[in-house]
Design a protein around this motif. Sequence first.
Motif, mmCIF file in Angstrom:
data_model
loop_
_atom_site.group_PDB
_atom_site.id
_atom_site.type_symbol
_atom_site.label_atom_id
_atom_site.label_comp_id
_atom_site.label_asym_id
_atom_site.label_seq_id
_atom_site.Cartn_x
_atom_site.Cartn_y
_atom_site.Cartn_z
ATOM 1 N N LEU A 117 7.178 5.175 3.569
ATOM 2 C CA LEU A 117 8.704 5.052 4.026
ATOM 3 C C LEU A 117 8.039 3.617 4.618
ATOM 4 O O LEU A 117 9.187 2.120 4.486
ATOM 5 N N VAL A 118 7.198 3.354 5.099
ATOM 6 C CA VAL A 118 6.826 2.510 6.272
ATOM 7 C C VAL A 118 6.965 0.875 4.848
ATOM 8 O O VAL A 118 7.548 -0.109 4.803
ATOM 9 N N HIS A 119 5.777 1.110 3.780
ATOM 10 C CA HIS A 119 6.103 -0.170 2.549
ATOM 11 C C HIS A 119 7.350 -0.508 2.261
ATOM 12 O O HIS A 119 7.988 -1.622 1.358
ATOM 13 N N GLY A 120 8.163 0.615 1.549
ATOM 14 C CA GLY A 120 9.668 0.409 1.555
ATOM 15 C C GLY A 120 10.422 0.318 1.896
ATOM 16 O O GLY A 120 11.242 -0.530 1.486
ATOM 17 N N THR A 121 10.524 0.344 3.704
ATOM 18 C CA THR A 121 11.510 -0.092 4.001
ATOM 19 C C THR A 121 10.952 -1.869 4.358
ATOM 20 O O THR A 121 12.095 -2.952 4.671
ATOM 21 N N LEU A 122 9.947 -2.319 4.568
ATOM 22 C CA LEU A 122 9.429 -3.620 4.410
ATOM 23 C C LEU A 122 9.406 -4.070 3.257
ATOM 24 O O LEU A 122 10.584 -5.292 2.858
ATOM 25 N N HIS A 123 9.839 -3.819 1.765
ATOM 26 C CA HIS A 123 10.371 -4.379 0.600
ATOM 27 C C HIS A 123 11.988 -4.467 0.843
ATOM 28 O O HIS A 123 12.207 -5.458 -0.032
ATOM 29 N N LEU A 124 12.340 -3.492 0.919
ATOM 30 C CA LEU A 124 14.245 -3.608 1.767
ATOM 31 C C LEU A 124 14.171 -5.053 2.441
ATOM 32 O O LEU A 124 15.490 -5.765 2.368
ATOM 33 N N MET A 125 13.557 -5.231 3.516
ATOM 34 C CA MET A 125 13.834 -6.121 3.792
ATOM 35 C C MET A 125 12.520 -7.504 3.860
ATOM 36 O O MET A 125 12.892 -8.858 4.116
ATOM 37 N N GLY A 126 13.087 -7.996 2.442
ATOM 38 C CA GLY A 126 12.658 -9.217 1.862
ATOM 39 C C GLY A 126 10.473 -9.222 1.450
ATOM 40 O O GLY A 126 9.855 -10.452 1.284
ATOM 41 N N TYR A 127 10.007 -8.471 1.908
ATOM 42 C CA TYR A 127 8.683 -8.423 2.105
ATOM 43 C C TYR A 127 7.987 -7.677 0.453
ATOM 44 O O TYR A 127 8.937 -6.974 -0.177
ATOM 45 N N ASP A 128 6.859 -8.662 0.419
ATOM 46 C CA ASP A 128 6.375 -8.569 -1.612
ATOM 47 C C ASP A 128 5.129 -8.516 -1.941
ATOM 48 O O ASP A 128 5.134 -9.109 -1.050
ATOM 49 N N HIS A 129 4.561 -7.651 -2.953
ATOM 50 C CA HIS A 129 2.964 -7.724 -2.744
ATOM 51 C C HIS A 129 2.659 -7.796 -3.682
ATOM 52 O O HIS A 129 1.899 -7.956 -4.994
ATOM 53 N N GLU A 130 3.525 -8.850 -4.582
ATOM 54 C CA GLU A 130 3.331 -8.704 -5.981
ATOM 55 C C GLU A 130 3.578 -10.109 -6.524
ATOM 56 O O GLU A 130 3.287 -10.617 -7.728
ATOM 57 N N THR A 131 4.088 -10.596 -5.892
ATOM 58 C CA THR A 131 3.794 -12.625 -6.476
ATOM 59 C C THR A 131 2.339 -13.133 -5.956
ATOM 60 O O THR A 131 2.474 -14.006 -6.841
ATOM 61 N N SER A 132 2.505 -12.684 -4.787
ATOM 62 C CA SER A 132 0.832 -13.370 -4.688
ATOM 63 C C SER A 132 -0.199 -12.857 -3.706
ATOM 64 O O SER A 132 0.497 -11.608 -3.204
ATOM 65 N N GLU A 133 -1.102 -13.369 -4.249
ATOM 66 C CA GLU A 133 -2.520 -12.296 -3.040
ATOM 67 C C GLU A 133 -1.322 -12.886 -1.417
ATOM 68 O O GLU A 133 -2.004 -11.524 -0.703
ATOM 69 N N ALA A 134 -1.277 -13.622 -1.383
ATOM 70 C CA ALA A 134 -0.969 -14.174 0.483
ATOM 71 C C ALA A 134 0.138 -13.280 0.910
ATOM 72 O O ALA A 134 0.472 -12.853 1.633
ATOM 73 N N ASP A 135 1.100 -13.176 -0.142
ATOM 74 C CA ASP A 135 2.019 -12.276 0.425
ATOM 75 C C ASP A 135 2.060 -10.729 0.123
ATOM 76 O O ASP A 135 2.327 -9.748 1.269
ATOM 77 N N ALA A 136 0.853 -10.320 -0.682
ATOM 78 C CA ALA A 136 0.724 -8.901 -0.573
ATOM 79 C C ALA A 136 -0.496 -8.900 1.117
ATOM 80 O O ALA A 136 -0.399 -7.856 1.230
ATOM 81 N N GLU A 137 -1.339 -9.636 1.598
ATOM 82 C CA GLU A 137 -1.978 -9.529 2.649
ATOM 83 C C GLU A 137 -1.021 -9.186 4.085
ATOM 84 O O GLU A 137 -1.393 -8.447 4.389
ATOM 85 N N GLU A 138 -0.441 -10.129 3.693
ATOM 86 C CA GLU A 138 0.701 -10.469 4.867
ATOM 87 C C GLU A 138 1.454 -8.672 4.956
ATOM 88 O O GLU A 138 2.074 -8.106 6.233
ATOM 89 N N MET A 139 2.026 -8.397 3.739
ATOM 90 C CA MET A 139 3.032 -6.968 3.927
ATOM 91 C C MET A 139 1.156 -6.254 4.551
ATOM 92 O O MET A 139 2.448 -5.430 4.750
ATOM 93 N N GLU A 140 0.693 -6.040 3.530
ATOM 94 C CA GLU A 140 -0.495 -5.052 3.384
ATOM 95 C C GLU A 140 -0.881 -5.160 5.156
ATOM 96 O O GLU A 140 -0.811 -3.822 6.400
ATOM 97 N N ALA A 141 -0.890 -6.134 5.745
ATOM 98 C CA ALA A 141 -1.369 -6.601 7.647
ATOM 99 C C ALA A 141 -0.503 -5.723 8.083
ATOM 100 O O ALA A 141 -0.646 -5.082 9.307
#
Length: 160
Positions: A117-141
Amino acid sequence: MKLSLSLQQSFQSPALVLKRAYLKKIVETSLRHIDTQSDCEIGIACVNNDESHKLNLEYRGKDKPTNVLSFPSDLPDEMAQVLDSFPIGDLVICIPVVLLEAQEQNKTPLAHFTHMLVHGTLHLMGYDHETSEADAEEMEALEIEILAKLGFDNPYLEQA
């Protein structure tokens, strides 16, 4: 910030009893953590494997069910400014997949569902983990920080 949440539970499991107040707390905690100030609306649907599979194939071209699908609102910014409450989008969470992954990862169903649910909510707000390693690290953090606020361990650590 005020959150309006609609919930559809077409699939339920005794292993994971979900209350609207709990879901609202998770989403509100996620949104506040990323400094969302405006009033928001979100839809959450808890579905079975067949529904998740159908949507995953239709929208992502993947021929299998998945844990969470995010459908961000596509309202233009200027429309959002005139609304009392901004619809951020909809989440579709496949309960059987979440339960299976929780078992495989030695997590409680509630802990894994909360993470999704947290993961999905972040996706709705524009966070992505599939475009770059830096984006994935930011989203995971962000996920780790939000889950810690909710009393859950880091979901990316190996569970014994």
